[in-house]
Structure formats: structure tokens, C-alpha cells
Write an enzyme that holds these catalytic residues in place. Structure first.
Site, PDB file in Angstrom:
ATOM      1  N   THR A  92     -14.541   1.095  -3.973  1.00 29.17           N
ATOM      2  CA  THR A  92     -13.757   1.015  -2.734  1.00 29.17           C
ATOM      3  C   THR A  92     -14.679   1.024  -1.518  1.00 29.17           C
ATOM      4  OG1 THR A  92     -11.910   2.107  -3.811  1.00 29.17           O
ATOM      5  CG2 THR A  92     -11.930   2.146  -1.400  1.00 29.17           C
ATOM      6  N   VAL A 105     -16.011   0.811   4.473  1.00 31.09           N
ATOM      7  CA  VAL A 105     -14.826   0.917   3.613  1.00 31.09           C
ATOM      8  C   VAL A 105     -13.587   0.296   4.256  1.00 31.09           C
ATOM      9  CG1 VAL A 105     -14.137   3.254   4.382  1.00 31.09           C
ATOM     10  CG2 VAL A 105     -13.545   2.481   2.068  1.00 31.09           C
ATOM     11  N   ARG A 115     -18.181  -6.433  -2.966  1.00 32.68           N
ATOM     12  CA  ARG A 115     -18.325  -5.473  -1.855  1.00 32.68           C
ATOM     13  C   ARG A 115     -19.784  -5.042  -1.683  1.00 32.68           C
ATOM     14  NH1 ARG A 115     -12.911  -2.027  -3.366  1.00 32.68           N
ATOM     15  NH2 ARG A 115     -11.378  -3.301  -2.232  1.00 32.68           N
ATOM     16  N   ASN A 126     -13.600  -4.059   3.866  1.00 34.21           N
ATOM     17  CA  ASN A 126     -14.239  -4.287   2.560  1.00 34.21           C
ATOM     18  C   ASN A 126     -13.813  -5.585   1.875  1.00 34.21           C
ATOM     19  OD1 ASN A 126     -11.719  -3.392   1.857  1.00 34.21           O
ATOM     20  ND2 ASN A 126     -12.395  -1.678   0.591  1.00 34.21           N
ATOM     21  N   TYR A 182       0.817  -1.221   0.000  1.00 33.22           N
ATOM     22  CA  TYR A 182       0.000   0.000   0.000  1.00 33.22           C
ATOM     23  C   TYR A 182       0.852   1.273   0.000  1.00 33.22           C
ATOM     24  CZ  TYR A 182      -4.490  -2.449   0.633  1.00 33.22           C
ATOM     25  OH  TYR A 182      -5.620  -3.214   0.457  1.00 33.22           O
ATOM     26  N   ARG A 193     -12.059  -5.825 -11.021  1.00 34.26           N
ATOM     27  CA  ARG A 193     -12.430  -4.595 -10.309  1.00 34.26           C
ATOM     28  C   ARG A 193     -13.931  -4.340 -10.421  1.00 34.26           C
ATOM     29  NH1 ARG A 193      -8.968  -1.570  -6.883  1.00 34.26           N
ATOM     30  NH2 ARG A 193     -10.153   0.256  -7.520  1.00 34.26           N
TER      31      ARG A 193
END
Ligand code: UDP
Length: 160
Positions: free
Chosen positions: A102, A120, A113, A123, A60, A96
Site C-alpha cells: 500500500t 501512500v 508502486r 499510489n 472504499y 497485488r
């Protein structure tokens, strides 16, 4: 171009997906894998692992200035993760789409999700956001020579 890059386009495109600690604890591994299997994508790498702080910080790194970064790393360290590599035509973008936004609150029903989580910060799944990120993340989480290239018997029922 290196071999890895040149073999990872078209039907050989790959993405990195990870079922996060909440997804594992909530017994969603089977359900989530089933989505991608049913779609027609091919699983080429999978492991259940406790990720180290260093790995997660690196994973990240693009978010290191965000206020939620350390909380995010702690969340990802809070239990085992199911790390996976999936292969198929347009798999990065399609995964995706299947994952949703997100924020689960913005994710439509039918997405992972959208169907399986609310907040969030919990998730349930990660998916690479571009071919470039997929390449970086796969080599971060896997020894790419250990990924399994296999011929699927159903391939001509999925692709022209
Ligand atoms: N995240 C969070 N709070 C936020 C935004 C993101 O906790 O306000 C977490 C969430 O788990 C998300 C991850 O940080 O999946 C990475 O954020 P990114 O923007 O890369 O979203 P993604 O690509 O996972 O949809």
C-alpha cells in the site's frame, strides 16, 4: 453459486484494477497495462471514467472509519480513472504482488508502486485484495454482462 462466481475461478479468475487519477495524469496507463499484458493476463474490460462520489464511497466503504477516508475519496475524484478487469490464473493475488505494498516506500523496485510513486496517498493504482473483493468491485464498476470473453491465441504458450 451464481454463474459469475463459478466462471471466475482457475484461469477465469478475475480482478478489478484501476489506474488512479495520478497515474492517468502522469501518463502511466500504457506502462501499467503493459506490465499485466506482458505477464500473460488477459484484459476483459476497460473504461476511462470520472467516478462519482457515491461510487467511490461505496468502493472504499470498508475504510469509512479511517481518518484518510474523505481525502481518499477526494483524491479518487480529482480526475479520470482507468478502470479495468483482468483475467487469469491467480490474478487477484498475483496482481497485488505486481502492484506492491500500500505504501510505495515499502514496495520493492520492480513493483508498480515501487517504481512509479512515492507517497501512500498518491499510489497510482488500485487492485482488489481478495477474490471476494474482486467480485464486489467488478460488479460495482462494470456491468458484468459487458465484459468481453475472448480467446487469446497465445493461451497455450502461457498455460499447460
Ligand atoms: N491510503 C492513504 N493513507 C493511508 C492508507 C491508505 O491515503 O494511510 C489510501 C491509498 O491510496 C490506498 C487506499 O487508501 O491505496 C486504500 O487503502 P488500502 O489499505 O485498501 O490499500 P490498498 O489495498 O490500496 O493497497
Amino acid at each position: 453459486a451464481n454463474i459469475f462466481q463459478s466462471t471466475c475461478t482457475g484461469v477465469n479468475e478475475r480482478t478489478f484494477l484501476a489506474i488512479k487519477p495520478d497515474g492517468v495524469q502522469r501518463h502511466l496507463i500504457g506502462e501499467i497495462i503493459r506490465h499485466f499484458e506482458k505477464k500473460g493476463f488477459k484484459l476483459v474490460g476497460m473504461k476511462l471514467m470520472q467516478a462519482s462520489e457515491d461510487l467511490l464511497k461505496e468502493h472504499y466503504i470498508a475504510l469509512c472509519d479511517r481518518p484518510f477516508y474523505s481525502h481518499l475519496v477526494e483524491y479518487m475524484r480529482s480526475g479520470p480513472i482507468a478502470a479495468m478487469v483482468w483475467q487469469g490464473l491467480d490474478v487477484v493475488k498475483m496482481a497485488r504482488t505486481m502492484i506492491g505494498e500500500t505504501n510505495p516506500a515499502d514496495s520493492r523496485p520492480g513493483t508498480i508502486r515501487g517504481d512509479f510513486c512515492i507517497e501512500v496517498s498518491k499510489n497510482v493504482i488500485h487492485g482488489s485484495d481478495s477474490i471476494e473483493s474482486a467480485r464486489r468491485e467488478i460488479s460495482l464498476w462494470f456491468h458484468t454482462d459487458k465484459l468481453t470473453c475472448w480467446a487469446e491465441s497465445t493461451e497455450h504458450w502461457i498455460y499447460e
